[in-house]
Design a protein around this motif. Structure first.
Motif, PDB file in Angstrom:
ATOM      1  N   MET A   1       0.848  -1.192   0.000  1.00  0.00           N
ATOM      2  CA  MET A   1       0.000   0.000   0.000  1.00  0.00           C
ATOM      3  C   MET A   1       0.881   1.238   0.000  1.00  0.00           C
ATOM      4  SD  MET A   1      -2.720   1.226   2.904  1.00  0.00           S
ATOM      5  CE  MET A   1      -4.014   0.133   2.367  1.00  0.00           C
ATOM      6  N   LYS A   2       0.437   2.224  -0.728  1.00  0.00           N
ATOM      7  CA  LYS A   2       1.134   3.506  -0.697  1.00  0.00           C
ATOM      8  C   LYS A   2       0.052   4.552  -0.485  1.00  0.00           C
ATOM      9  CE  LYS A   2       4.917   5.766  -3.179  1.00  0.00           C
ATOM     10  NZ  LYS A   2       4.437   7.137  -3.404  1.00  0.00           N
ATOM     11  N   GLU A 310      -1.412  -3.090  -3.496  1.00  0.00           N
ATOM     12  CA  GLU A 310      -0.738  -4.160  -4.235  1.00  0.00           C
ATOM     13  C   GLU A 310      -1.617  -5.389  -4.462  1.00  0.00           C
ATOM     14  OE1 GLU A 310       0.018  -2.899  -1.237  1.00  0.00           O
ATOM     15  OE2 GLU A 310       0.550  -4.443   0.222  1.00  0.00           O
ATOM     16  N   HIS A 328       6.635   0.674  -6.350  1.00  0.00           N
ATOM     17  CA  HIS A 328       6.277   0.252  -4.991  1.00  0.00           C
ATOM     18  C   HIS A 328       5.300  -0.934  -5.028  1.00  0.00           C
ATOM     19  CE1 HIS A 328       5.410   1.210  -0.651  1.00  0.00           C
ATOM     20  NE2 HIS A 328       4.312   0.558  -0.959  1.00  0.00           N
ATOM     21  N   GLU A 329       4.209  -0.798  -5.757  1.00  0.00           N
ATOM     22  CA  GLU A 329       3.173  -1.853  -5.744  1.00  0.00           C
ATOM     23  C   GLU A 329       3.677  -3.128  -6.424  1.00  0.00           C
ATOM     24  OE1 GLU A 329       1.115  -1.081  -3.690  1.00  0.00           O
ATOM     25  OE2 GLU A 329       0.985   1.094  -3.800  1.00  0.00           O
ATOM     26  N   HIS A 332       5.800  -5.070  -4.083  1.00  0.00           N
ATOM     27  CA  HIS A 332       4.961  -5.837  -3.152  1.00  0.00           C
ATOM     28  C   HIS A 332       4.594  -7.214  -3.696  1.00  0.00           C
ATOM     29  CE1 HIS A 332       3.999  -3.370   0.279  1.00  0.00           C
ATOM     30  NE2 HIS A 332       3.508  -2.364  -0.431  1.00  0.00           N
ATOM     31  N   GLU A 351       6.090  -3.016   3.761  1.00  0.00           N
ATOM     32  CA  GLU A 351       6.198  -1.600   3.388  1.00  0.00           C
ATOM     33  C   GLU A 351       7.627  -1.057   3.391  1.00  0.00           C
ATOM     34  OE1 GLU A 351       3.815  -0.432   1.951  1.00  0.00           O
ATOM     35  OE2 GLU A 351       2.144  -1.647   2.641  1.00  0.00           O
ATOM     36  N   ALA A 354       9.028  -2.537   0.088  1.00  0.00           N
ATOM     37  CA  ALA A 354       8.438  -1.958  -1.131  1.00  0.00           C
ATOM     38  C   ALA A 354       8.873  -0.501  -1.277  1.00  0.00           C
ATOM     39  CB  ALA A 354       6.922  -2.068  -1.092  1.00  0.00           C
ATOM     40  N   TYR A 404       7.132   3.819   5.664  1.00  0.00           N
ATOM     41  CA  TYR A 404       7.445   4.313   4.317  1.00  0.00           C
ATOM     42  C   TYR A 404       8.747   5.102   4.272  1.00  0.00           C
ATOM     43  CZ  TYR A 404       2.640   3.001   3.447  1.00  0.00           C
ATOM     44  OH  TYR A 404       1.480   2.290   3.344  1.00  0.00           O
TER      45      TYR A 404
END
Ligand SMILES: [Zn+2]
Length: 482
Positions: A1-2, A310, A328-329, A332, A351, A354, A404
Motif C-alpha cells: 500500500m502507498k 498491491e 512500490h506496488e 509488493h 512496506e 516496497a 514508508y
C-alpha cells in the motif's frame, strides 16, 4: 500500500493531537466474543490470533479455494453472490466462522447439506453444519448472500472495502480489511488461498480481478467475466473492479500475461507510466529474483482515493499514482503478496521493502543512494517526530506511520551494515524460503543474522524495535560513511 501523500500528514496531525485511532470496532460485544471464542476443539472460534485485530479471521480450518460467482448491478449498487469456500478442518468442528460484513446471508450448505447459520456482531458468520466436520478432511461451504456492499471508513487510512467510483463503477480494495465487504472469507493474511471469480455485470461494463483472465460469456443483457488466481493470496489482496474499462492486453518477455485496465477519465499521462511496468518488473527481478506471480498488470481508477494497493498480480492505482507508485506496488508482488506477513505487527516486511524498492529504482536511474541517505539523515537528525515510530510491533493503528520513510532508511542502513552482496543474496533466499507462505519480522532478523554472520540484534533494536533516532554507529554504518 502507498498512501496518498497528504493523508500521511493528516495521520500525523491526528496522532499528535493525541486522538485514539481505532481501525474498526471488533465484532460483537465482549460477552458475545467470550461466547463464540474457542472453548473446545469442537467449536472453532472468531479470531485467528492477531494481537491487533483479534476477531479477524477464524480458527479451526484452512481455506484452499474461494470460488465466487457474483452479480453486480452498478444501477442499483446491489451485489448477489454465491461463494464456494473449500477448506480443510484443522480440528473436529461442530461449528465454524467466516467473516462477512454488511451483506445478508440467505442460505448455507456444507458438504451438500443445508447448514444452520447466524450473523453476529460486525462480521461474524457462524455456521453449524448438519454433521460435524472431521479433523484433516476437506469440506466445501456454499454461501448464498447479497445486498448493497459497504465501505469501511477507517480513521487513519480513509475508505476501504467496497467503494463506488465517480464513473458509477465499483471496486474492492483496502488494508487490513476489504474482502469481507464482497465475499465471506477467513479474513487473515495467515490463511492464503486460491481465488476464482465469475463476475456478472450488465453489458457494457467490464469486471477485472486477480490472476489469469478466462473466457467471458453473455446472457440476456449481462456479461460474465472469469478470473482465476492459483497462487494463494491473502484475502486483503483479492479484488474485483467493475467499470467501463479500457483493457490493454500484452505479455511479459517470458509469456506471462499482462492485463492493464483504465477506468474512463484516467489521465492520458498514466498509460506511458504503466507501459514501463514490464521494465520495472525486469529491473526488480535483477534485485529480488524471478517475478513470483503468474500474471501482471494494473487497475487504474480515475478517483483520488486515499491509497494505491498491491492487489495480487494487478495493483489498484489511485489517480495520483506515479512511476514510483508502480515500482512500490510491483515490489509488493514479492514482499507482501508472495511472502505475506504473519501478523500485522510485521508490516515492515511489506512496506519498508516496497518503499526501499523505490530507492533502488532511483539508483537504477543514476541516483547516489549513499549521498541521498546522508543528506536525509542530516535533514532529519533533529526531527524527533520522524524517528518516533517503531517499525516492528508498532501497535494497532500505527502500522503505516513510520514504514514508508524511516523504514526505507532502515533498509538502506541494513544494506550498508551487511554489504551489498549479503543484502541482496539474503533478500533472495528469504523470498525463496517463504514463497507463497507467511513470515514474521523476528524471522527476518534471524535470517539476516545468519546470512551476514553479524550479531545484528543491537542494530535491529536501534532501527526497528525502538522508538527514536538510532545511535550513530547504527545510523551511519561504515559502508555509508564518506
Ligand atoms: Zn505499500
Amino acid at each position: 500500500m502507498k498512501a496518498r501523500p497528504y493523508l500521511i500528514a493528516l495521520v500525523l496531525i491526528v496522532l499528535v493531537a493525541g486522538l485514539l485511532v481505532v481501525f474498526r470496532t471488533p465484532g460483537g460485544d465482549p460477552a458475545k466474543q467470550q461466547e463464540t471464542s474457542p472453548q473446545a476443539a469442537v467449536e472453532a472460534g472468531a479470531g485467528a490470533g492477531d494481537a491487533y485485530y483479534p476477531t479477524d479471521g477464524n480458527s479451526g480450518y484452512d481455506v484452499t479455494l474461494y470460488d465466487l460467482a457474483i452479480t453486480y448491478d452498478p444501477g442499483s449498487k446491489k451485489l448477489d453472490g454465491v461463494a464456494s469456500v473449500t477448506a480443510t478442518a484443522s480440528a473436529d468442528l461442530a461449528r465454524f466462522n467466516l467473516d462477512l460484513e454488511g451483506l445478508k446471508v440467505s442460505e448455507v450448505k456444507v458438504a451438500g447439506q443445508p447448514a444452520k447459520f447466524v450473523q453476529e456482531g460486525d462480521h461474524e458468520l457462524v455456521i453449524t453444519p448438519a454433521a460435524p466436520l472431521a479433523k484433516g478432511k476437506p469440506f466445501t461451504a456454499v454461501i448464498t448472500y447479497g445486498g448493497q456492499p459497504t465501505t469501511i471508513d477507517d480513521a487513519s487510512l480513509g475508505r476501504s472495502g467496497w467503494q463506488i467510483s465517480s464513473t458509477g463503477g465499483a471496486f474492492a480494495a483496502g488494508q487490513p480489511h476489504s474482502a469481507t465487504t464482497w465475499f465471506p472469507a477467513n479474513d487473515t493474511p495467515r490463511d492464503k488461498a486460491a481465488l476464482k471469480v465469475a463476475a456478472r455485470v450488465p453489458d457494457g461494463w467490464t469486471a477485472i480481478s486477480n490472476g489469469l483472465e478466462g473466457p467471458a460469456t453473455r446472457d440476456g443483457g449481462w456479461t460474465t467475466f472469469t478470473w482465476s488466481e492459483e497462487t494463494p493470496l491473502a484475502t486483503y489482496l483479492a479484488t474485483v473492479a467493475i467499470d467501463k474499462f479500457e483493457v490493454v492486453r500484452s505479455k511479459l518477455p517470458n509469456g506471462t500475461p499482462v492485463v492493464d485496465a483504465y477506468a474512463p477519465g484516467t489521465s492520458a499521462a498514466k498509460k506511458p507510466i504503466q507501459s514501463q511496468g514490464p521494465e520495472v518488473l525486469a529491473y526488480l527481478e535483477t534485485k529480488f529474483g524471478p517475478y513470483p506471480q503468474r500474471a501482471a498488470g494494473s487497475i487504474w481508477v480515475a478517483d483520488q482515493i486515499g491509497f494505491s494497493l498491491e492487489t495480487q498480480t494487478r495493483p489498484i492505482y489511485a489517480a495520483w499514482a506515479d512511476l514510483e507508485t508502480v515500482v512500490h506496488e510491483n515490489a509488493h508482488q514479492w514482499f507482501g503478496d508472495s511472502v505475506s506477513i504473519e501478523n500485522w505487527a510485521d508490516i515492515c516486511l511489506n512496506e519498508c521493502l516496497a518503499s526501499y524498492a523505490q530507492w533502488l529504482w532511483l539508483e537504477h536511474e543514476g541516483t547516489d543512494l549513499d549521498q541521498r541517505y546522508r543528506d536525509q539523515v542530516e535533514q532529519r537528525r533533529e526531527r524527533s517526530s520522524f524517528w518516533a515510530p517503531k517499525l516492528y510491533d508498532m501497535g494497532r493503528g500505527n502500522e503505516f506511520r513510520g514504514v514508508y520513510d524511516k523504514g526505507l532508511m532502515g533498509m538502506h542502513a541494513l544494506r550498508k551494515q551487511v554489504g551489498d552482496d549479503v543484502f541482496f543474496k539474503a533478500l533472495q533466499s528469504w523470498l525463496v524460503k517463504h514463497r507463497d507462505s507467511n513470515a514474521s519480522w523476528p524471522e527476518f532478523e534471524e535470517h539476516f543474522k545468519q546470512a551476514s554472520g553479524q550479531p545484528l540484534d543491537p542494530f535491529f533494536k536501534a532501527w526497528f524495535r525502538d522508538s527514536g533516532i538510532p545511535d550513530d554507529q547504527y545510523l551511519l554504518p561504515v559502508g555509508v560513511r564518506r
